[in-house]
Design an enzyme around this catalytic site. Structure first.
Site, PDB file in Angstrom:
ATOM      1  CB  ILE A  15      40.273  43.160  34.683  1.00 15.18           C
ATOM      2  CG1 ILE A  15      39.833  43.547  33.272  1.00 15.18           C
ATOM      3  CG2 ILE A  15      40.864  44.361  35.422  1.00 15.18           C
ATOM      4  CD1 ILE A  15      38.674  44.521  33.224  1.00 15.18           C
ATOM      5  CG  ASP A  38      41.438  53.637  39.735  1.00 13.04           C
ATOM      6  OD1 ASP A  38      42.255  53.589  38.811  1.00 13.04           O
ATOM      7  OD2 ASP A  38      40.991  54.708  40.204  1.00 13.04           O
ATOM      8  CB  THR A 128      29.295  46.037  41.307  1.00 11.96           C
ATOM      9  OG1 THR A 128      30.557  45.464  40.921  1.00 11.96           O
ATOM     10  CG2 THR A 128      28.392  46.175  40.097  1.00 11.96           C
ATOM     11  N   GLY A 129      31.550  47.874  43.297  1.00  8.54           N
ATOM     12  CA  GLY A 129      32.419  47.739  44.466  1.00  8.54           C
ATOM     13  C   GLY A 129      32.124  48.835  45.464  1.00  8.54           C
TER      14      GLY A 129
HETATM   15  P1  ADP Z   1      33.625  51.129  41.804  1.00 12.21           P
HETATM   16  O1  ADP Z   1      34.207  52.289  42.580  1.00 12.21           O
HETATM   17  O2  ADP Z   1      33.235  51.518  40.395  1.00 12.21           O
HETATM   18  O3  ADP Z   1      32.545  50.434  42.551  1.00 12.21           O
HETATM   19  P2  ADP Z   1      35.574  49.046  42.487  1.00 12.21           P
HETATM   20  O4  ADP Z   1      36.986  48.940  41.994  1.00 12.21           O
HETATM   21  O5  ADP Z   1      35.388  49.303  43.951  1.00 12.21           O
HETATM   22  O6  ADP Z   1      34.884  50.160  41.575  1.00 12.21           O
HETATM   23  O7  ADP Z   1      34.791  47.739  42.113  1.00 12.21           O
HETATM   24  C1  ADP Z   1      34.318  47.435  40.826  1.00 12.21           C
HETATM   25  C2  ADP Z   1      34.328  45.932  40.634  1.00 12.21           C
HETATM   26  O8  ADP Z   1      35.654  45.512  40.290  1.00 12.21           O
HETATM   27  C3  ADP Z   1      33.955  45.126  41.884  1.00 12.21           C
HETATM   28  O9  ADP Z   1      32.991  44.153  41.487  1.00 12.21           O
HETATM   29  C4  ADP Z   1      35.254  44.476  42.312  1.00 12.21           C
HETATM   30  O10 ADP Z   1      35.050  43.217  42.901  1.00 12.21           O
HETATM   31  C5  ADP Z   1      35.958  44.320  40.983  1.00 12.21           C
HETATM   32  N1  ADP Z   1      37.430  44.196  41.001  1.00 12.21           N
HETATM   33  C6  ADP Z   1      38.312  44.611  41.949  1.00 12.21           C
HETATM   34  N2  ADP Z   1      39.562  44.304  41.583  1.00 12.21           N
HETATM   35  C7  ADP Z   1      39.483  43.678  40.368  1.00 12.21           C
HETATM   36  C8  ADP Z   1      40.428  43.100  39.462  1.00 12.21           C
HETATM   37  N3  ADP Z   1      41.738  43.124  39.706  1.00 12.21           N
HETATM   38  N4  ADP Z   1      39.956  42.535  38.319  1.00 12.21           N
HETATM   39  C9  ADP Z   1      38.636  42.517  38.041  1.00 12.21           C
HETATM   40  N5  ADP Z   1      37.701  43.036  38.842  1.00 12.21           N
HETATM   41  C10 ADP Z   1      38.111  43.606  40.005  1.00 12.21           C
END
Ligand code: ADP
Length: 183
Positions: A15, A38, A128-129
């Site tokens: 993203i 994040d 979803t992470g």
């Molecule tokens: P949360 O704590 O809200 O679950 P996470 O960052 O652990 O947040 O995950 C949220 C989603 O973002 C997951 O589906 C993960 O695979 C995805 N994700 C992680 N890094 C990136 C990135 N650089 N770009 C897009 N999506 C990402």
């Protein structure tokens, strides 16, 4: 309904690379960075983003953005103009208001973007992470909220739902296809 759906696009990848007006960060309540998306957003935006987050008022000790809400900062080194930081719910089985809180993340993020005059926004799959929200349930909420927003705001051009992996993209596509056929 059909016209609104045309404004939703599912893309696979990082993203932080997207040239949209707003990218959404799946943050935590402290808003001082973390893992997953994040961490990637803070790393790509640079240290100014952390400073901007620190400047967001704390509502109580350690809470700048309560779960289900959203806050706006500039995007600094990112191609986007703004970052909306939203805090998704931690999945506890669905009985602790998780669906409403997740829907609220999408809704508040979209309203903040609209208020900024944005026409395009990219969302990661919030919760979803590490927060363990089942991807298919989360995807259904994501597409429903985005579709509703576009129906209400036809001048908004594009909502990208960003899947980090192909499997997540397939799940989002399924949810988009099912939109309007079930609740
Ligand atoms: P949360 O704590 O809200 O679950 P996470 O960052 O652990 O947040 O995950 C949220 C989603 O973002 C997951 O589906 C993960 O695979 C995805 N994700 C992680 N890094 C990136 C990135 N650089 N770009 C897009 N999506 C990402």
């Amino acid at each position: 309904m059909g016209a609104a759906r045309a404004g939703i696009e599912i893309v696979t990848g990082d993203i932080t690379r997207l040239s949209v007006d707003v990218i959404v960060n799946a943050a935590n309540e402290r808003m001082l960075g973390g893992g997953g998306v994040d961490g990637a957003i803070h790393a790509a935006a640079g240290k100014e983003l952390l400073a901007a987050c620190r400047d967001v008022a704390e509502l109580r000790a350690g809470v700048r953005c309560p779960t289900g809400e959203a806050r706006l900062t500039p995007a600094f080194g990112l191609p986007a103009k703004w970052v909306v930081h939203t805090v998704g719910p931690i999945w506890h089985g669905g009985g602790r208001g998780e669906p409403k809180l997740l829907a609220s993340c999408y809704r508040q993020s979209l309203q903040l973007a609209l208020g900024q005059g944005a026409k395009s926004i990219a969302f990661p799959a919030i919760s979803t992470g590490v927060y363990s929200y089942p991807p298919s349930l989360a995807s259904t909420i994501a597409v429903r909220e985005c579709d509703g927003f576009l129906a209400d705001n036809p001048s908004f051009e594009k909502i990208l739902l960003v899947a980090f992996r192909q499997q997540a993209a397939d799940i989002l596509r399924q949810a988009l296809g099912a939109l309007g056929t079930k609740q």
